[in-house]
Design a protein around this motif. Structure first.
Motif, short mmCIF file in Angstrom:
data_model
loop_
_atom_site.label_atom_id
_atom_site.label_comp_id
_atom_site.label_asym_id
_atom_site.label_seq_id
_atom_site.Cartn_x
_atom_site.Cartn_y
_atom_site.Cartn_z
N LEU A 145 15.53 19.37 3.92
CA LEU A 145 14.08 19.60 4.27
C LEU A 145 13.78 21.15 4.29
CD1 LEU A 145 11.67 17.84 4.89
CD2 LEU A 145 12.37 17.60 7.27
N GLN A 148 13.41 22.81 1.30
CA GLN A 148 12.23 22.37 0.42
C GLN A 148 11.00 23.31 1.00
OE1 GLN A 148 11.39 18.16 0.67
NE2 GLN A 148 12.54 17.72 -0.86
N GLN A 149 11.00 23.56 2.29
CA GLN A 149 9.96 24.29 2.70
C GLN A 149 10.02 26.00 2.48
OE1 GLN A 149 10.61 23.11 6.84
NE2 GLN A 149 9.19 21.59 7.10
N THR A 152 8.44 25.61 -0.70
CA THR A 152 6.90 25.41 -1.11
C THR A 152 6.58 26.83 -0.66
OG1 THR A 152 7.29 23.21 -0.13
CG2 THR A 152 5.24 24.55 0.45
N ARG A 155 6.53 29.10 -3.60
CA ARG A 155 5.40 28.75 -4.71
C ARG A 155 4.04 29.19 -4.19
NH1 ARG A 155 8.75 24.02 -6.90
NH2 ARG A 155 9.19 23.28 -4.71
N ARG A 241 -3.32 20.09 8.38
CA ARG A 241 -4.17 19.92 7.28
C ARG A 241 -5.26 18.89 7.68
NH1 ARG A 241 0.45 15.30 5.80
NH2 ARG A 241 1.48 15.47 7.60
N ARG A 244 -7.07 13.38 4.81
CA ARG A 244 -7.21 13.20 3.54
C ARG A 244 -7.29 11.70 3.14
NH1 ARG A 244 -2.98 15.30 2.39
NH2 ARG A 244 -3.76 17.46 1.95
N GLU A 246 -6.21 8.94 0.91
CA GLU A 246 -5.57 8.94 -0.15
C GLU A 246 -5.52 7.53 -0.81
OE1 GLU A 246 -1.84 10.56 0.94
OE2 GLU A 246 -2.15 10.44 3.05
N THR A 247 -6.49 6.98 -1.13
CA THR A 247 -6.84 6.05 -1.85
C THR A 247 -6.93 5.60 -3.34
OG1 THR A 247 -8.94 6.34 -1.29
CG2 THR A 247 -7.83 4.72 0.20
N GLU A 248 -6.70 7.11 -4.03
CA GLU A 248 -6.83 6.85 -5.67
C GLU A 248 -5.93 5.99 -6.13
OE1 GLU A 248 -5.01 10.65 -4.96
OE2 GLU A 248 -5.95 10.01 -3.23
N HIS A 249 -4.74 5.76 -5.68
CA HIS A 249 -3.89 5.06 -6.42
C HIS A 249 -3.14 4.15 -5.46
CE1 HIS A 249 -3.91 6.90 -10.50
NE2 HIS A 249 -3.88 8.02 -9.81
N PRO A 250 -2.85 2.81 -6.12
CA PRO A 250 -2.04 1.67 -5.38
C PRO A 250 -0.78 2.48 -4.85
CG PRO A 250 -2.07 1.40 -7.71
CD PRO A 250 -2.94 2.27 -7.55
N VAL A 251 -0.43 1.78 -3.69
CA VAL A 251 0.72 2.00 -2.99
C VAL A 251 1.73 0.76 -3.50
CG1 VAL A 251 2.11 2.59 -1.05
CG2 VAL A 251 -0.09 3.65 -1.45
N LYS A 252 2.81 1.43 -3.86
CA LYS A 252 3.89 0.30 -4.20
C LYS A 252 4.32 -0.46 -2.85
CE LYS A 252 7.39 -1.82 -6.41
NZ LYS A 252 7.05 -2.38 -7.54
N LEU A 254 6.56 -2.19 -0.28
CA LEU A 254 8.17 -2.06 -0.41
C LEU A 254 8.44 -3.53 0.17
CD1 LEU A 254 8.70 1.51 0.83
CD2 LEU A 254 9.10 0.49 -1.13
#
Lengths: 254, 254
Positions: A145, A148-149, A152, A155, A241, A244, A246-252, A254
């Motif tokens: 983790l 990864q930061q 980021t 970048r 942040r 946000r 975040e509803t554009e796409h369906p969520v799988k 689980l």
DNA sequence: CGACGATTTGACTCTTCTCAATAAATGTGG
DNA sequence: CCACATTTATTGAGAAGAGTCAAATCGTCG
């Protein structure tokens, strides 16, 4: 100069060391301490500038920083690069467990000491091996983790942000899990910082004087003082942040 | 257009999947396959654009890509960034094992499928748990090395090198451990590439036309063709380093 | 004190970003 | 299957950021 106290070299308490969970599994509750001693060799000193690891030597185990600090240098391509710093309580060598060989140079930035967790005698842990592995997996996950930061960070194109985030990170890491230090001594040179952040030394230097003018942070030589944590975070882009949708796409499901 | 065959969506063989060692521990040699089935749920389809994981949901297990490809998006700061791509056989979610929650959005770039390795029922592995964890540690170590190489890439300032290394990496990863593909179809948009490499889309686009002119690599839309692997490696700075023996273990690709 | 390395500063160049416009690809509904 | 709308990709021009080279200053250690 009452700044002198920044220079002392604290040892990390076992409870603040990333090996703690691991050592506890091996050591606590055992009738004799000998088991722990067989697996972990404690507090080996490493002189300033001395190399703890060099590339292409066979993997023996991983290390935890007990005092001091280290840098990891990668030798990919033609130029060497600092790819990591290791502060109190942090683990060294996790990425080499699989390959069977150490891959980088790890060098003490100052008078330091480490505990070594040897992998040769792990079987002696017997039934505790499962718990040991569990702890190791946790530590590795945590570290992934963190890496990864860093990615980021690298970048996020601009240099200001990189340096601010670096200072913030060091202030946090320098005393192993406790509150961020507002005044501390950097164990590495400007060039190391630049290499680590993928910047030119001159850029780092210029940014530091700029930070000083803006009363964000002040570095005199290796003595660092954070003047305004809020601004530092803002510059580093570490702020909360915005909500946000975040509803554009369906969520799988689980 | 005899380029059409790039579009087919191969499934990865179990033996080329990073879960293989793990599945083998659970499944092979067991009288009944039911143990494996309890721990690994196999080949769940994920539609294009569908999200496999969303942030702040509780950790359940890790995933391996069986077919298709995914991107991981981090929501740190104000702007989202692509921090990872996942191709055939690669694992998803390793960095979240410790925290107890998924942290990023993981989204299918095309019609895909995954195997899920649930962490809830690991205890059913019984004595095999040690081997299982061993495999997991190996996989994590391998991945940490890879992430480090990405970091190194991001530090090596110039954009040309980043993009070349990226193309090389994708050519290698797209068919899971086999020889690098010289012709393939990119599952992601230019913008994803740019985000991942910390560049502007326009820069990526310009570099690609430049690569095409220099006869290094050609991208028509998402159809990619590597014309000159040697040049690509040179530009990427991946050439043999001087005076270092690297024959003991396979060189990890980016 | 003097020498060497580390750090800072300045002047200039080159790379990459930003903004803006066009072109190509993809998707949608008739 | 085609026309249209929308997203994605390319290209150009100008601006900003960061790099390079060179010189000056600071610090440390003998």
């Amino acid at each position: 100069m009452a700044r002198r106290d920044c220079r002392r070299r604290p040892e990390v308490e076992c409870r603040d060391c990333e090996l703690f969970g691991i050592c506890r599994v091996a050591g606590l509750g055992s009738i004799d301490d000998s088991l722990l001693d067989e697996v972990v060799s404690r507090r080996c000193p490493v002189a300033k500038g001395e190399r703890l690891l060099i590339p292409d030597t066979p993997f023996r185990g991983i290390f935890a920083v007990k005092s001091g600090a280290f840098r990891t240098i990668s030798h990919i391509g033609q130029s060497d690069r600092v790819i990591n710093f290791h502060f109190l309580g942090e683990l060294i060598g996790l990425e080499t467990i699989e390959g069977g060989h150490y891959l980088h140079t790890v060098e003490a930035l100052e008078e330091s000491s480490v505990c070594e967790l040897g992998f040769a005698h792990l079987h002696r842990l017997g039934p505790r091996l499962v718990q040991f592995q569990e702890q190791l997996i946790q530590a590795m996950s945590r570290r992934m983790l963190h890496d990864q930061q860093i990615c980021t960070l690298l970048r996020a194109q601009n240099s200001e942000r990189r340096l601010a985030a670096f200072l913030y990170s060091v202030a946090n890491r320098l005393n192993a899990g406790r509150e961020p230090a507002s005044e501390f001594r950097l164990p590495m040179r400007r060039e190391d910082i630049a290499s680590y952040l993928g910047l030119a030394v001159e850029t780092v230097s210029r940014l530091l004087t700029q930070f000083s003018q803006r009363r964000i942070a002040e570095l005199r030589g290796r003595n660092a003082r954070i003047l305004d944590f809020d601004s530092l975070c803002t510059v580093a882009g570490l702020n909360l942040r915005v909500g946000r949708a975040e509803t554009e796409h369906p969520v799988k499901q689980l």
